[in-house]
Design an enzyme around this catalytic site. Structure first.
Site, short mmCIF file in Angstrom:
data_model
loop_
_atom_site.label_atom_id
_atom_site.label_comp_id
_atom_site.label_asym_id
_atom_site.label_seq_id
_atom_site.Cartn_x
_atom_site.Cartn_y
_atom_site.Cartn_z
N GLU A 156 -65.54 -58.08 27.00
CA GLU A 156 -66.42 -57.83 28.14
C GLU A 156 -67.35 -56.67 27.82
O GLU A 156 -66.91 -55.62 27.32
CB GLU A 156 -65.59 -57.49 29.38
CG GLU A 156 -64.77 -58.64 29.94
CD GLU A 156 -65.58 -59.55 30.85
OE1 GLU A 156 -66.78 -59.25 31.08
OE2 GLU A 156 -65.01 -60.54 31.34
N HIS A 211 -69.83 -66.70 26.84
CA HIS A 211 -69.14 -67.39 27.93
C HIS A 211 -69.95 -68.60 28.39
O HIS A 211 -69.40 -69.65 28.75
CB HIS A 211 -68.93 -66.42 29.10
CG HIS A 211 -67.86 -66.84 30.05
ND1 HIS A 211 -67.60 -66.17 31.22
CD2 HIS A 211 -66.97 -67.87 30.01
CE1 HIS A 211 -66.60 -66.76 31.86
NE2 HIS A 211 -66.20 -67.79 31.15
#
Length: 251
Positions: A115, A153
């Site tokens: 992340e 993603h």
């Protein structure tokens, strides 16, 4: 938020959680361990890059370690380049959700999730990208992850996710071997003998979602890293064909 304060807070929160024990970091890079209970066993073979959609790392750490939110990642990199590990690489973090890549339907079991502290509407910080490249190099060396298996993603969850978005510098990372890129696609006039859906499937995209996969491909390979996105279908086809040849030669 000060890193020491974040670590102190994480230890207090973790003390109240069953199974939320600290662990030895997998990487030798400087980092802070902020354990998350949201994980189970897995083996990594690809890396999935995300943005947090938040405005600060403290908020993201709270989300990624909350039992109620049931979402996690192996690593978080702050805007300032601070590196946090929340889940051991040997464990299955819950970051990709319903996803697909190159025949893998349980992406969480096969991937390492990273992340990046970014709200999705801003450029990525240089310090953050420097830490990311160092981490990716570390992972590539230890797991021998091929360039084609460093993805976003949006690539593994087309139509559902758009991170790390049009500000993410994929071309810059590909130059270091993290992801594929083809600079000659904009210049060549070579005819493309394969249909776009077939090429996308061979590159790894979900064949069940041809339209969403096409848009995810555009977001990855036709963005300029500064928020701009080309809608040139012919360029997309040339890029896909060039990448396919590159991937085939690599394998």
């Amino acid at each position: 938020m000060d890193r020491v304060w974040v670590r102190f807070l994480s230890f207090i929160l973790c003390g109240a959680l069953v199974g939320c024990a600290s662990f030895k970091p997998d990487s030798t890079l400087p980092l802070s361990v902020v354990p998350s209970p949201n994980a189970d066993e897995r083996r990594p073979s690809l890396v999935v890059i995300h943005y947090t959609s938040n405005d600060d790392a403290a908020h993201s750490l709270n989300t990624l370690t909350s039992p109620e939110r049931r979402v996690s990642a192996h690593y978080l990199i702050s805007r300032e380049g601070a590196l946090y590990q929340m889940v051991p690489e040997s464990r299955r973090a819950w970051h990709a959700g319903q996803a697909y890549w190159a025949g893998i339907t349980d992406v969480n079991s096969a991937s390492i999730g990273i992340e990046l502290d970014n709200n999705g509407t801003e450029p990525y910080d240089e310090a953050q990208l420097a830490t990311l490249q160092t981490l990716l190099h570390d992972l590539r060396v230890r797991y021998r992850i091929p360039a084609a298996n460093f993805v976003g993603h949006s690539d593994v969850a087309p139509g559902r996710k758009i991170d790390p978005g049009a500000y993410f510098p994929w071309q810059q990372l590909a130059a270091s071997g993290f992801g594929l890129w083809c600079t000659s696609a904009a210049e060549t006039t070579e005819p493309v003998p394969i249909s776009m859906p077939v090429m996308l499937t061979l590159l790894g995209y979900d064949p069940r979602l041809p339209d969403a996969s096409r848009e995810a491909f555009r977001l990855h390979y036709l963005s300029d890293g500064h928020g701009g996105l080309s809608d040139d279908d012919a360029l997309a086809q040339r890029m896909a064909y060039c990448l396919l040849k590159q991937k085939t030669g690599q394998e």
